[in-house]
Design an enzyme around this catalytic site. Structure first.
Site, PDB file in Angstrom:
ATOM      1  N   MET A 168       0.845  -1.191   0.000  1.00 56.72           N
ATOM      2  CA  MET A 168       0.000   0.000   0.000  1.00 56.72           C
ATOM      3  C   MET A 168       0.883   1.244   0.000  1.00 56.72           C
ATOM      4  O   MET A 168       0.450   2.323   0.414  1.00 56.72           O
ATOM      5  CB  MET A 168      -0.948  -0.003   1.205  1.00 56.72           C
ATOM      6  CG  MET A 168      -1.892  -1.215   1.207  1.00 56.72           C
ATOM      7  SD  MET A 168      -3.475  -0.921   2.064  1.00 56.72           S
ATOM      8  CE  MET A 168      -2.909  -0.483   3.688  1.00 56.72           C
ATOM      9  N   GLY A 169       2.110   1.116  -0.513  1.00 59.94           N
ATOM     10  CA  GLY A 169       3.022   2.257  -0.508  1.00 59.94           C
ATOM     11  C   GLY A 169       3.518   2.534   0.907  1.00 59.94           C
ATOM     12  O   GLY A 169       3.528   1.636   1.750  1.00 59.94           O
ATOM     13  N   HIS A 190       9.240  -3.664   3.283  1.00 57.79           N
ATOM     14  CA  HIS A 190       8.823  -3.838   1.881  1.00 57.79           C
ATOM     15  C   HIS A 190      10.038  -4.084   0.972  1.00 57.79           C
ATOM     16  O   HIS A 190       9.995  -4.906   0.054  1.00 57.79           O
ATOM     17  CB  HIS A 190       8.102  -2.580   1.378  1.00 57.79           C
ATOM     18  CG  HIS A 190       6.855  -2.238   2.118  1.00 57.79           C
ATOM     19  ND1 HIS A 190       6.758  -1.133   2.926  1.00 57.79           N
ATOM     20  CD2 HIS A 190       5.641  -2.844   2.177  1.00 57.79           C
ATOM     21  CE1 HIS A 190       5.528  -1.060   3.442  1.00 57.79           C
ATOM     22  NE2 HIS A 190       4.839  -2.094   3.003  1.00 57.79           N
ATOM     23  N   GLN A 207       5.808 -11.721   7.183  1.00 61.14           N
ATOM     24  CA  GLN A 207       5.268 -12.540   8.265  1.00 61.14           C
ATOM     25  C   GLN A 207       4.715 -11.672   9.396  1.00 61.14           C
ATOM     26  O   GLN A 207       4.028 -12.175  10.275  1.00 61.14           O
ATOM     27  CB  GLN A 207       6.354 -13.502   8.758  1.00 61.14           C
ATOM     28  CG  GLN A 207       5.793 -14.702   9.494  1.00 61.14           C
ATOM     29  CD  GLN A 207       6.843 -15.763   9.742  1.00 61.14           C
ATOM     30  OE1 GLN A 207       7.423 -16.302   8.794  1.00 61.14           O
ATOM     31  NE2 GLN A 207       7.106 -16.065  10.995  1.00 61.14           N
ATOM     32  N   VAL A 215      10.871  -7.498   9.549  1.00 61.38           N
ATOM     33  CA  VAL A 215      12.075  -6.669   9.727  1.00 61.38           C
ATOM     34  C   VAL A 215      11.837  -5.739  10.915  1.00 61.38           C
ATOM     35  O   VAL A 215      10.740  -5.179  11.051  1.00 61.38           O
ATOM     36  CB  VAL A 215      12.380  -5.860   8.447  1.00 61.38           C
ATOM     37  CG1 VAL A 215      13.620  -4.985   8.651  1.00 61.38           C
ATOM     38  CG2 VAL A 215      12.581  -6.801   7.268  1.00 61.38           C
ATOM     39  N   ARG A 266       2.546   2.352   9.800  1.00 59.43           N
ATOM     40  CA  ARG A 266       1.804   3.105  10.814  1.00 59.43           C
ATOM     41  C   ARG A 266       2.698   3.601  11.949  1.00 59.43           C
ATOM     42  O   ARG A 266       2.233   4.365  12.797  1.00 59.43           O
ATOM     43  CB  ARG A 266       0.648   2.259  11.355  1.00 59.43           C
ATOM     44  CG  ARG A 266      -0.451   2.050  10.304  1.00 59.43           C
ATOM     45  CD  ARG A 266      -1.691   1.372  10.862  1.00 59.43           C
ATOM     46  NE  ARG A 266      -2.812   1.426   9.930  1.00 59.43           N
ATOM     47  CZ  ARG A 266      -3.234   0.413   9.175  1.00 59.43           C
ATOM     48  NH1 ARG A 266      -2.622  -0.759   9.243  1.00 59.43           N
ATOM     49  NH2 ARG A 266      -4.253   0.560   8.355  1.00 59.43           N
TER      50      ARG A 266
END
Lengths: 296, 296
Positions: free
Chosen positions: A30-31, A37, A148, A176, A187
Site C-alpha cells: 500500500m506504498g 517492503h 510474516q 524486519v 503506521r
C-alpha cells in the site's frame, strides 16, 4: 524501472516477459514503503528475473472509522525507494482500475478471517482477500511475497490461493525490526516519541515468550498471564488481544509443548494500533519451511 | 477425447496446448448433458481449437433442501455425448480436487446474487461464483460458454470475471428448446408427463410477452398481470416469480419502451422448479451483441 497505472499495458509488458521465459516475482504494497517492503523486493529479486511491485491503498480493507484517508501516501518517495531496490515495474492503479464496477464481487475466507484481527476489523480480510485475488489475477506472478508480520493476512492469502487454484506460489518473509525490536510498519510514523518508546514492549513480550518456551514452559495460561502483566506494566499500552493460538487454525492452544504456537499481539498506543507476532518453537521442534520465529 | 480427474495433469495438458499457440474454449457443466450443453460445446469448437468440458455436480450451489443427492448423474452417457460433440478433454474432478480445504474461500456477487433466484436460493450464486472462479483459474480458457437460459448466472459470471480480472472471455449461447418450446434442462427428467405438458406455459408466456412488446405495449404492470393470468390458467403451475426487470441490474422496470426488458420466470410443477427467460425487444431497438431474445 517501468511504471504502469493501467491493467492492459501492464499485461502486455508481462506477456513479453513470460514469452522470454523469465520468471515474475510480485510484491503487493500500500506504498509508504519501509525497509520491510524493500526486504520483500530484494528477496523477490533473488528468486525471480523480474520484480513487479504494486502500490495501491485499498479502501475495502479499511473499516469505516479507520485511517484510509490519513494513510501515508508519497508516490515519488516510494518510486525512488523501489527503484533503488531494483524493482523492475511498479503498478500504481486508480481505484476504478481495480474496482471497475464498484465493490460488487467479493472474495472472503470467513472462518479464518473472523478471528483475531477480523474480530476487531470485521470487513478487513474480505477487503484483503478481494484485492489480492484481483492483483494475482492481473499479474499472474510465479511467486508473490508477503511479510510474516501480518501473519493472519499471510494465512488468509495462502488459503485463498490454494482454494481458488491460483497459480502463484505464496512466500513469506521474516518481519524486519528496528535495532530495539520494534517491527517496521507504515503506521509507526503515527507514534509520538513516548509511544514509540513504549511500543518496544511488543517485541519484548515476543522475546520473553520464546525464552519461556525454550526453557520448557508448557502452560499457555501461565505464559499468557506473564505477557498481559508485561503489557500492563507499560502505561501507554492498551491491549486489543494477546493470544497463544495454533499457527494454522488460529484457535487457542491447550499446551505449548510438542508443536509450534503463534503468539499474536494487537495493542493500541494512543490512537495507533500495532500488531506483532512470533512463532514459539519448543526445543527439538523444527519450524516449517518458509516461516521464522520472531523476525530478524 | 482425453479425460482428467485431477488438476495437475489437466494443467500440464493445457500448457502444451497453449505452447502450440492453440486457443481453448471451456464449457462448464454439472453433467446430465442435453442438447443445450452440446450446443455450447459445438459453439466453443467453432470458435476455439480445443474444447474442455467440466462435469462436476457442485454441492455448494445447492441449498439444504434441494436436489443435490438426486441430481441426475451418468458419466458414461455424458462422455459418449461429449465425444460425439467433438469435445477434446473432459475434466470430471472429485470434490476434494475442487474444494481441497473444504469450502473455506468463497466468491460472491451479493447484490446481483440476492435477487430473483437468489431470493429463493440464498446461497446458490455464492456456490456458482465460487466454483466458476476455481474452474476458470484451473483451465484459464480463452473463452468460456454459458447458456442464456440461466440468465442471472450468466450475469453473475460476467460480473465476477470483470471484477476479479479473470482473463477468460464470457460468451452466452441461446437457450435450446424442445419443438413445443420447453427450454432444455437437466431437471426436465423429473417431470411427470402431465407436468411436462403443463410446463409449456413458460415458453408461451415468453412468446406472448414478446408479441405484446413488439406491438407497442409499454406498461410492465399490465403485461405482468397478463402473464400471471396465463400462469394461473395452468393448474399444475405454482409461480415463484414472474418479473419484468432491467437486464443488467435485475431491478424492476417502470416502462417496456425504449430499451430491453428481461422477463424472468420461476415456476414449480409438482416438486420440480423450472426457470426460463426472454429478453423483450421493442421495435427498432437492437439486442446487445452476445444476447438473443427467447432462444432457438
Amino acid at each position: 524501472m517501468r511504471t504502469f497505472q493501467q491493467v492492459n499495458p501492464l499485461r502486455t509488458y508481462l506477456r513479453t516477459i513470460r514469452q522470454e521465459g523469465k520468471t515474475i516475482g510480485f510484491v503487493p504494497t500500500m506504498g509508504a514503503l519501509h525497509e520491510g517492503h524493500l526486504h520483500l523486493a530484494r528477496r523477490a529479486k533473488g528468486d525471480c528475473d523480474i520484480v513487479v511491485m504494486s502500490i495501491f491503498v485499498n479502501p475495502t480493507q479499511f473499516g469505516p472509522n479507520e485511517d484510509f484517508e490519513a494513510y501515508p501516501r508519497d508516490l515519488n518517495r516510494d518510486l525512488a525507494l523501489a527503484s533503488h531496490a531494483n524493482v523492475d515495474a511498479i503498478f500504481s492503479p486508480d481505484l476504478e482500475e481495480i474496482y471497475p464496477t464498484g465493490n460488487e464481487t467479493i472474495v472472503d475466507v470467513p472462518n479464518l478471517g473472523c478471528l483475531l484481527e477480523g474480530a476487531a476489523r470485521p470487513t478487513h480480510f474480505r477487503g484483503v482477500a478481494t484485492v489480492v485475488t484481483k492483483l494475482l489475477n492481473i499479474i499472474q506472478p510465479d511467486n508473490a511475497y508477503f511479510g510474516q508480520k501480518d501473519y493472519q493476512q499471510l494465512l488468509v492469502i495462502e488459503r485463498l490461493t490454494r482454494d481458488l487454484h491460483l497459480t502463484a506460489k505464496i512466500l513469506s518473509v521474516p518481519t524486519v525490526r528496528e535495532p530495539d525490536g520494534l517491527a517496521l510498519s507504515s503506521r509507526n510514523v503515527y507514534l509520538t516519541s513516548e509511544e514509540r518508546k513504549a511500543a518496544t514492549v511488543l517485541s519484548r513480550c515476543l522475546q520473553h515468550a520464546q525464552e519461556r518456551v525454550t526453557a520448557g514452559a508448557t502452560d499457555p495460561q501461565i505464559l499468557s498471564q506473564e505477557i498481559l502483566a508485561m503489557l500492563a506494566g507499560e502505561p501507554l499500552a492498551n491491549v486489543d488481544y494477546a493470544v497463544l493460538v495454533n499457527p494454522d487454525t488460529l484457535e487457542p492452544v491447550t499446551s505449548l509443548a510438542g508443536g509450534i504456537t503463534l503468539l499474536a499481539l494487537a495493542v493500541r498506543f494512543g490512537k495507533t494500533r500495532l500488531i506483532d507476532n512470533a512463532l514459539l518453537v519448543p526445543e527439538g521442534v523444527a519450524l516449517p519451511k518458509n516461516r521464522v520465529g520472531r523476525g530478524a
